[in-house]
Design an enzyme around this catalytic site. Sequence first.
Site, PDB file in Angstrom:
ATOM      1  N   GLY A 103       0.830  -1.214   0.000  1.00 29.62           N
ATOM      2  CA  GLY A 103       0.000   0.000   0.000  1.00 29.62           C
ATOM      3  C   GLY A 103       0.857   1.253   0.000  1.00 29.62           C
ATOM      4  CE  LYS A 158       8.932   7.542  -3.011  1.00 33.18           C
ATOM      5  NZ  LYS A 158       9.531   6.945  -4.214  1.00 33.18           N
ATOM      6  N   GLY A 176       6.952   6.654   6.963  1.00 31.77           N
ATOM      7  CA  GLY A 176       6.175   7.447   6.016  1.00 31.77           C
ATOM      8  C   GLY A 176       6.942   8.622   5.432  1.00 31.77           C
ATOM      9  NE  ARG A 180       1.785   2.370  -6.501  1.00 32.58           N
ATOM     10  CZ  ARG A 180       3.031   2.806  -6.344  1.00 32.58           C
ATOM     11  NH1 ARG A 180       4.024   1.957  -6.460  1.00 32.58           N
ATOM     12  NH2 ARG A 180       3.277   4.053  -6.048  1.00 32.58           N
ATOM     13  CG  ASP A 217       5.367  -3.225  -4.791  1.00 35.85           C
ATOM     14  OD1 ASP A 217       5.971  -4.263  -5.115  1.00 35.85           O
ATOM     15  OD2 ASP A 217       5.886  -2.338  -4.098  1.00 35.85           O
TER      16      ASP A 217
HETATM   17  P1  AMP Z   1       9.438   0.611  -2.393  1.00 38.58           P
HETATM   18  O1  AMP Z   1      10.538  -0.386  -2.222  1.00 38.58           O
HETATM   19  O2  AMP Z   1       9.873   2.036  -2.202  1.00 38.58           O
HETATM   20  O3  AMP Z   1       8.672   0.403  -3.646  1.00 38.58           O
HETATM   21  O4  AMP Z   1       8.426   0.363  -1.184  1.00 38.58           O
HETATM   22  C1  AMP Z   1       7.805  -0.863  -0.910  1.00 38.58           C
HETATM   23  C2  AMP Z   1       6.697  -0.636   0.071  1.00 38.58           C
HETATM   24  O5  AMP Z   1       7.211  -0.090   1.280  1.00 38.58           O
HETATM   25  C3  AMP Z   1       5.644   0.332  -0.402  1.00 38.58           C
HETATM   26  O6  AMP Z   1       4.401  -0.095   0.087  1.00 38.58           O
HETATM   27  C4  AMP Z   1       6.064   1.629   0.239  1.00 38.58           C
HETATM   28  O7  AMP Z   1       4.993   2.517   0.390  1.00 38.58           O
HETATM   29  C5  AMP Z   1       6.613   1.158   1.574  1.00 38.58           C
HETATM   30  N1  AMP Z   1       7.621   2.056   2.144  1.00 38.58           N
HETATM   31  C6  AMP Z   1       8.856   2.306   1.678  1.00 38.58           C
HETATM   32  N2  AMP Z   1       9.482   3.206   2.455  1.00 38.58           N
HETATM   33  C7  AMP Z   1       8.631   3.540   3.449  1.00 38.58           C
HETATM   34  C8  AMP Z   1       8.683   4.413   4.589  1.00 38.58           C
HETATM   35  N3  AMP Z   1       9.760   5.143   4.854  1.00 38.58           N
HETATM   36  N4  AMP Z   1       7.597   4.481   5.373  1.00 38.58           N
HETATM   37  C9  AMP Z   1       6.501   3.749   5.116  1.00 38.58           C
HETATM   38  N5  AMP Z   1       6.391   2.908   4.079  1.00 38.58           N
HETATM   39  C10 AMP Z   1       7.438   2.796   3.256  1.00 38.58           C
HETATM   40 MG    MG Z   2       7.238   1.299  -4.519  1.00 41.18          MG
END
Ligand code: AMP
Ligand code: MG
Length: 520
Positions: free
Chosen positions: A102, A124, A137, A194, A265
Amino acid sequence: MISAETTSVMAPLNLPWRPVNDAVLPQLGPLFATPTAPTALPAPHWVARNEPLRMDLGLTCSFWTHPDALEALAGNLVLPGSTPYASVYSGHQFGQWAGQLGDGRALNLGDLDTPLGPQTLQLKGAGPTPYSRRGDGRAVLRSSIREYLASEAMHGLGVATTRALCVTGSPGFVRREEVETAAVVTRVAPSFVRFGHFEHFASNGQSDELKALADLVVAKYMPHLDDVQGPARYTSLLQTITHSTAALMAQWQAVGFCHGVMNTDNMSVLGLTLDYGPFQFLDAFDPSHICNHSDHQGRYAYARQPQVAYWNLFCLGQALMPLIDEQAPALAALESYKEAFPDALDARMRAKLGLQTAAEGDRALVESLLKVMHQDRVDYTVFWRRLSQAVGESATMAHAFEPVRDLFLHREVFDAWLLQYQSRLEADRLTADTAQGLSQELAHHSRSARSLSMLKVNPKFILRNHLGELAIRQAKTGDFSMVQDLCDVLQHPFDEHPAFETWAGLAPEWASSIEISCSS
Ligand code: AMP
Ligand code: MG
């Protein structure tokens, strides 16, 4: 009596939001999206503002100077008409089912009515959401600048991508491997839906929601499928996504872009490049290059990307099966990738070679070139740019190809390739000239026209890792001028920029020691 002070208070910033039920995910209800307020970012400041995109979106010229703009895009203020929400998706990460993910740090502000059509505005790094799991987040300044520059570089190169309107920074801290400062990127795209959104409802057995999502994506983004009813509609949806993904992979491979985290995703249903993390543009050509330091198996190595995209499309196909019913049409839609991708890549590589016509041996010509480029670790971008120039000068200069030849160690192998290439160019010229009825006197003109067409597809400037790194180092000291200059140059990568000539040069020795992981 009204004082001078109260009369000068600025009206709140009003953006042309579309009614909320027009945005894809919230329209589908609470199972798809959760209203989530952003978390304030302390003492925000501008890091980067994308003026060309501001104009493309039809936002007023005073937009940046309105105090609400900085506050709203840092997540400190919700603008009238906006209802921020986070959406839920699931996905496959590094080949394994990862379950629910998510928008863990992305907040959609809503859809804007713009001259580009409806565009979702997304922050973001604006704080935790119901899908943040153990994350905070937030996003760090370093990764936000990389995402900003990469989106605009890809757009400048003509590669389908989400865009970035601005970056706001803050002295507020974020803990990663070390303590860093926080930032927020404002991303813009027609949709952030996505593959993982579909996988989510399929894996939960929520067929009604799956259908509602598919129908809404068709209605909003694929109106040509509006009249198709029943299972055929979802086969066509799969086929459309298969084709746009194939086209995107051809674009990535042709410009030498490595995404680094091609999890399902991170795959857009509109075939946009999405979620810039440990990406890299190739310096020396190396098909096995792995840009993500956490990708120990090389699953997402440069040369594997087209195959991984195909695997990801199978995950999407699997998710759509409750709507398609029968396997055969779904497989046929997916199989079309096997032609769509090579055809799209062949067309891109022919354009890079300056060929106007197609001939049987073209793919072999490209493959033999890439083989020696790999062997000699030839810089991918510099090679194509020098080749484009040499083609234009070859009529007037006996040694026009010397600067290209200089890039190779195995000169005899390059010479043999060049002979083949030159005879292919001659055949192409004869075929094209005959088709266009060109006379011999125009041959020289057609040569420079060929060179010009090559210079429009072979960029001079790409976002090399070391350039991003230098811009980030400066930004960490509070100087954002290189971010701005680099963005300006990368938005026009096919043009000459004499003041920034060094940015077109080879990567320095230290560039190979830059390590980029998923941590951002
Ligand atoms: P990504 O590898 O950036 O595509 O992220 C994979 C998942 O982890 C996605 O659901 C992102 O929203 C979540 N995510 C990545 N970094 C963070 C963060 N710092 N805080 C919360 N969720 C994160
Ligand atoms: Mg991502």
